[in-house]
Design a protein around this motif. Structure first.
Motif: not given
Length: 223
Positions: A96-107, A119-120, A148-150, A170-177
């Motif tokens: 599976s996969l996910a997109r994660i969006d962050f506002a300034p200083y968001g977490e 893996i992000l 570009g970092d992982v 913005v980051a993308f994550s992959g999951f082995d499930s």
């Protein structure tokens, strides 16, 4: 713009390499497209399978990951999950996969995925990330990530991502499930329904009951 497309391509390749090794049970058939049909479906791995003769390309497709998510919330981040609920064709494939969006200083607050390693890949911005080992050491592994970092978060361990910058990230994550699951620590501990007995939390966190009452109020589902 061209650089963004190139980085997106590298993101997909990196995730594909990671996702090639899955932890969910291996499939003994080409696919098992999930369907909510208890009459004609075959129950496999928590889902009913669509008749292969009725499967279409759209069962393996979704869209919209190019669109930013709404980060106007308390934590300043939003996760757009692409799991078996969004792509029925992911059923039994262990990815599976996910997109994660962050506002300034968001977490993305401390949380854990009970069924998957993550893996992000950072696509835009700068993130501070980290995970903590189990109670034998409670050792923190943390890193500042740029575009570009992982970084990898081992299965089941508490981890977080924090936008250190003045701009969106913005980051993308992959999951082995196909369904990693997520337990956000503060939400689970202080926002459970019904609430955990404050006496339990007072002793566990070694703070006064007034602190626990405040935190449970903050994370209550009624807020």
């Amino acid at each position: 713009m061209r650089g963004v497309h190139l980085l997106s391509t590298l993101v997909v390749l990196a995730l594909a390499s990671f996702l090639a090794s899955a932890t969910d049970p291996g499939s003994l058939q080409d696919f098992c497209v999930a369907v909510n049909d208890t009459k004609t479906g075959l129950f496999v791995n928590g889902k009913f399978c669509k008749n292969p003769d009725d499967v279409v390309a759209e069962d393996f497709f979704t869209y919209g990951l190019d669109k930013p998510g709404d980060t106007s919330n308390k934590v300043g981040s939003i996760v757009t999950a692409v799991n078996v609920e969004r792509i029925p064709g992911l059923n039994t494939l262990g990815v599976s996969l996910a997109r994660i969006d962050f506002a300034p200083y968001g977490e993305n607050p401390p949380h854990t995925h009970p069924r998957a390693t993550e893996i992000l890949v950072v696509v835009e911005g700068t993130l501070e990330v980290g995970f903590v080992t189990s109670n034998t050491q409670n050792k923190l592994f943390t890193k500042i990530l740029n575009k570009g970092d992982v970084f990898v978060f081992p299965i089941g361990l508490i981890h977080f991502q924090f936008n250190r910058g003045h701009e969106n990230a913005v980051a993308f994550s992959g999951f082995d499930s196909q369904n990693p699951g997520v337990i956000t620590i503060a939400d689970a501990v202080f926002g459970s329904d019904p609430p955990i007995n404050p006496d339990v939390l007072t002793k566990a966190f070694q703070v006064g009951k007034n602190v626990i009452d405040y935190l449970q109020k903050q994370f209550s589902k009624a807020n």
